[in-house]
Design a protein around this motif. Structure first.
Motif, mmCIF file in Angstrom:
data_model
loop_
_atom_site.group_PDB
_atom_site.id
_atom_site.type_symbol
_atom_site.label_atom_id
_atom_site.label_comp_id
_atom_site.label_asym_id
_atom_site.label_seq_id
_atom_site.Cartn_x
_atom_site.Cartn_y
_atom_site.Cartn_z
ATOM 1 N N CYS A 109 70.133 -59.412 37.449
ATOM 2 C CA CYS A 109 70.710 -58.602 36.384
ATOM 3 C C CYS A 109 70.856 -57.160 36.865
ATOM 4 O O CYS A 109 70.097 -56.697 37.706
ATOM 5 C CB CYS A 109 69.877 -58.687 35.113
ATOM 6 N N SER A 110 71.847 -56.471 36.323
ATOM 7 C CA SER A 110 72.207 -55.153 36.851
ATOM 8 C C SER A 110 71.918 -53.997 35.905
ATOM 9 O O SER A 110 72.342 -52.881 36.158
ATOM 10 C CB SER A 110 73.686 -55.149 37.239
ATOM 11 N N ALA A 111 71.186 -54.226 34.837
ATOM 12 C CA ALA A 111 70.811 -53.135 33.931
ATOM 13 C C ALA A 111 69.365 -52.726 34.215
ATOM 14 O O ALA A 111 68.568 -53.526 34.714
ATOM 15 C CB ALA A 111 70.954 -53.582 32.479
ATOM 16 N N ASP A 112 69.023 -51.494 33.921
ATOM 17 C CA ASP A 112 67.647 -51.050 34.108
ATOM 18 C C ASP A 112 66.699 -51.894 33.261
ATOM 19 O O ASP A 112 66.973 -52.175 32.088
ATOM 20 C CB ASP A 112 67.500 -49.576 33.710
ATOM 21 N N LEU A 113 65.588 -52.306 33.881
ATOM 22 C CA LEU A 113 64.508 -53.022 33.211
ATOM 23 C C LEU A 113 64.974 -54.297 32.524
ATOM 24 O O LEU A 113 64.491 -54.663 31.460
ATOM 25 C CB LEU A 113 63.804 -52.094 32.203
ATOM 26 N N CYS A 114 65.902 -54.992 33.157
ATOM 27 C CA CYS A 114 66.487 -56.186 32.548
ATOM 28 C C CYS A 114 65.769 -57.475 32.929
ATOM 29 O O CYS A 114 66.096 -58.534 32.408
ATOM 30 C CB CYS A 114 67.967 -56.293 32.929
ATOM 31 N N ASN A 115 64.779 -57.423 33.813
ATOM 32 C CA ASN A 115 64.125 -58.644 34.279
ATOM 33 C C ASN A 115 62.773 -58.879 33.606
ATOM 34 O O ASN A 115 61.843 -59.370 34.204
ATOM 35 C CB ASN A 115 63.996 -58.650 35.808
ATOM 36 N N ALA A 116 62.710 -58.576 32.319
ATOM 37 C CA ALA A 116 61.498 -58.809 31.530
ATOM 38 C C ALA A 116 61.378 -60.285 31.154
ATOM 39 O O ALA A 116 62.317 -61.059 31.284
ATOM 40 C CB ALA A 116 61.529 -57.950 30.266
ATOM 41 N N ALA A 117 60.224 -60.652 30.636
ATOM 42 C CA ALA A 117 59.991 -62.029 30.215
ATOM 43 C C ALA A 117 60.651 -62.296 28.872
ATOM 44 O O ALA A 117 60.364 -61.611 27.897
ATOM 45 C CB ALA A 117 58.491 -62.284 30.105
ATOM 46 N N HIS A 118 61.519 -63.254 28.836
ATOM 47 C CA HIS A 118 62.169 -63.704 27.600
ATOM 48 C C HIS A 118 62.775 -62.575 26.790
ATOM 49 O O HIS A 118 62.829 -62.635 25.578
ATOM 50 C CB HIS A 118 61.191 -64.473 26.716
ATOM 51 N N ALA A 119 63.198 -61.501 27.422
ATOM 52 C CA ALA A 119 63.782 -60.372 26.686
ATOM 53 C C ALA A 119 65.288 -60.439 26.748
ATOM 54 O O ALA A 119 65.866 -60.799 27.766
ATOM 55 C CB ALA A 119 63.309 -59.052 27.264
ATOM 56 N N LEU A 120 65.926 -60.096 25.648
ATOM 57 C CA LEU A 120 67.373 -60.009 25.642
ATOM 58 C C LEU A 120 67.777 -58.724 26.335
ATOM 59 O O LEU A 120 67.126 -57.701 26.195
ATOM 60 C CB LEU A 120 67.891 -60.003 24.205
ATOM 61 N N THR A 121 68.861 -58.757 27.069
ATOM 62 C CA THR A 121 69.359 -57.569 27.743
ATOM 63 C C THR A 121 70.517 -57.020 26.940
ATOM 64 O O THR A 121 71.550 -57.666 26.821
ATOM 65 C CB THR A 121 69.828 -57.904 29.168
ATOM 66 N N PRO A 122 70.352 -55.827 26.345
ATOM 67 C CA PRO A 122 71.454 -55.272 25.562
ATOM 68 C C PRO A 122 72.608 -54.852 26.461
ATOM 69 O O PRO A 122 72.426 -54.554 27.633
ATOM 70 C CB PRO A 122 70.813 -54.052 24.880
#
Length: 145
Positions: A109-122
């Motif tokens: 993923c190419s957004a900041d802090l987008c590789n969290a656990a089960h988190a949606l990426t806005p």
């Protein structure tokens, strides 16, 4: 003394990315096996994830890899930065893929802090809107006080 909260820092990072001044990428990092670095079980259990933030180069993506034999076990995941291009020179695309031989699930993923656990990426648009809304509230509270 200026005190920046986690929300304010995320706001600033999001705003910077939304307007295109991207000098670095911020990703979560855990499970790398490097001595002294946290594993992803600590990441999942943490009350706040700021200690897992890592600054990567601007030509990086965030990545999360989970062993294919148990893709639901987030504690066995590895999160971090990866070069934008593979060793073969192919540009990684946002999304998740399963490796045909190892069955590892890898998500880029190419957004900041987008590789969290089960988190949606806005989306960047949603981030920019939220950033401006939070900035307006902050200015109203600080400027009016």
């Amino acid at each position: 003394m200026l005190r920046i909260t986690t929300a304010a820092l995320v706001l600033l990072l999001s705003l910077r990315a939304a307007i295109g001044h991207e000098e670095a990428r911020w990703c979560y990092e855990c499970g790398t096996g490097v001595a002294g670095e946290p594993d992803c079980a600590e990441f999942i259990a943490a009350g706040t994830w700021t200690s897992f933030w890592r600054k990567c180069s601007g030509d990086s993506l965030c990545v999360k890899t989970v062993p294919g034999w148990n893709t639901s076990d987030e504690s066995r995941a590895v999160r971090g930065c990866t070069p934008l291009r593979s060793l073969r020179g192919t540009k990684h695309q946002d999304g998740c893929w399963t490796h045909s031989i190892t069955s590892f699930l890898t998500c880029y993923c190419s957004a900041d802090l987008c590789n969290a656990a089960h988190a949606l990426t806005p989306t960047p648009t949603a981030l920019a809107s939220a950033a401006f809304a939070l900035l307006a509230v902050y200015v109203a509270l600080v400027g009016g006080g």
